[in-house]
Design a protein around this motif. Structure first.
Motif, PDB file in Angstrom:
ATOM      1  N   PHE A   1      16.382   2.996 -11.802  1.00 21.20           N
ATOM      2  CA  PHE A   1      15.525   2.772 -12.752  1.00 21.20           C
ATOM      3  C   PHE A   1      16.031   1.604 -13.654  1.00 21.20           C
ATOM      4  CE2 PHE A   1      16.673   7.610 -12.350  1.00 21.20           C
ATOM      5  CZ  PHE A   1      15.258   8.288 -12.307  1.00 21.20           C
ATOM      6  N   ASN A   2      14.839   1.133 -14.566  1.00 18.76           N
ATOM      7  CA  ASN A   2      15.386   0.035 -15.286  1.00 18.76           C
ATOM      8  C   ASN A   2      16.099   0.612 -16.340  1.00 18.76           C
ATOM      9  OD1 ASN A   2      13.762  -2.136 -14.632  1.00 18.76           O
ATOM     10  ND2 ASN A   2      11.732  -1.482 -15.451  1.00 18.76           N
ATOM     11  N   ASN A   3      17.200  -0.155 -16.727  1.00 21.26           N
ATOM     12  CA  ASN A   3      18.152   0.026 -17.960  1.00 21.26           C
ATOM     13  C   ASN A   3      19.120   1.246 -17.680  1.00 21.26           C
ATOM     14  OD1 ASN A   3      16.772  -2.059 -19.143  1.00 21.26           O
ATOM     15  ND2 ASN A   3      15.370  -0.669 -20.036  1.00 21.26           N
ATOM     16  N   ILE A   4      19.019   1.739 -16.307  1.00 17.29           N
ATOM     17  CA  ILE A   4      19.937   2.823 -16.327  1.00 17.29           C
ATOM     18  C   ILE A   4      20.865   2.582 -15.280  1.00 17.29           C
ATOM     19  CG2 ILE A   4      20.293   5.338 -15.866  1.00 17.29           C
ATOM     20  CD1 ILE A   4      17.551   5.813 -17.036  1.00 17.29           C
ATOM     21  N   GLU A   5      22.220   2.727 -15.222  1.00 13.36           N
ATOM     22  CA  GLU A   5      23.189   2.475 -14.388  1.00 13.36           C
ATOM     23  C   GLU A   5      24.371   3.790 -14.694  1.00 13.36           C
ATOM     24  OE1 GLU A   5      23.762   0.306 -11.398  1.00 13.36           O
ATOM     25  OE2 GLU A   5      23.390  -0.990 -13.113  1.00 13.36           O
TER      26      GLU A   5
END
Ligand SMILES: *Cc1c(COP(=O)(O)O)cnc(C)c1O
Length: 226
Positions: free
Chosen positions: A179-183
């Protein structure tokens, strides 16, 4: 036991890969100083007001973690002060964080607080709400999700373990996707009563208050908030 001894004991019980967050809510700067001397640099508070007060008079190299319920009207006060917000629990709050951090062009690091026990009295995202908030996180410019935080319902060791397992499954599932912006890096679970079980089930950040600083006295002011 002293603060020093407590920290030594806990550190022996957990692998070095697990971060020990010292939850210092209601505790004095003097007590926190003892933890600092033992090498603790991560401190957890559940009230914005308390972080602001302590932040001014304590060492500048500590990382402040906000672990309590965050009201939207208080987000503006923590910009630039807080290292990690553990308690992202709604889209409304996400939008406010995006707005306030955006004003000064800073990135907010946050954890998704999951309400794994579906307790009405507790904040946190229900599993069926997760997709919606993730969609919204992907659109953000000033928010990065670094993992998951959970506060489990009161229970015996067995039910604690089940809750931790369930949370770890959610963590692993999200980690596999992109996902974008999710780590998915941080899994914040476990407190004084249950951190050993939490670590066994995959926690890599435990939040310990009374186990380090001793019992909290809420009669001095400030209300209980858990
Ligand atoms: C107070 C608090 C803790 C620490 O609880 P202890 O039982 O003192 O270890 C951990 N997490 C949250 C969210 C808290 O509010």
């Amino acid at each position: 036991m002293t603060v020093c001894e407590n920290i030594e004991k806990i550190k022996k019980e957990i692998p070095s890969s697990v971060k020990l967050l010292a939850v210092s809510k209601t505790k004095s700067i003097e007590m926190m100083e003892e933890a600092y001397k033992k090498g603790i640099r991560d401190f957890g508070e559940n009230k914005v007001q308390e972080i602001m007060k302590k932040e001014e008079s304590f060492h500048k190299d500590v990382r402040w973690h906000l672990i309590g319920n965050l009201q939207t009207n208080k987000v503006k006060y923590i910009v630039g002060k807080v290292y990690l917000i553990h308690s992202l629990s709604s889209i409304k709050l996400l939008r406010q964080i995006e707005k306030e951090f955006g004003k000064v062009d800073q990135i907010a690091k946050v954890l998704l607080q999951i309400n794994i026990g579906r307790e009405e009295s507790k904040g946190g995202i229900l599993l069926e709400e997760l997709d919606l908030i993730i969609n919204e996180v992907e659109e953000c410019k000033f928010v990065k999700v670094n993992g998951i935080m959970v506060i489990i319902p009161k229970g015996d060791e067995d039910s604690n373990r089940q809750c931790f397992k369930k949370t770890k499954d959610v963590f692993d599932e999200l980690k596999e996707k992109s996902f974008n912006n999710i780590e998915m890096e941080i899994l914040s679970m476990g407190m004084t009563q249950d951190y050993k079980t939490a670590v066994e089930e995959g926690s890599n950040l435990i939040r310990v208050g009374e186990g380090i600083f001793g019992k909290r006295d809420y009669s001095i002011g400030g209300e209980k908030d858990e």
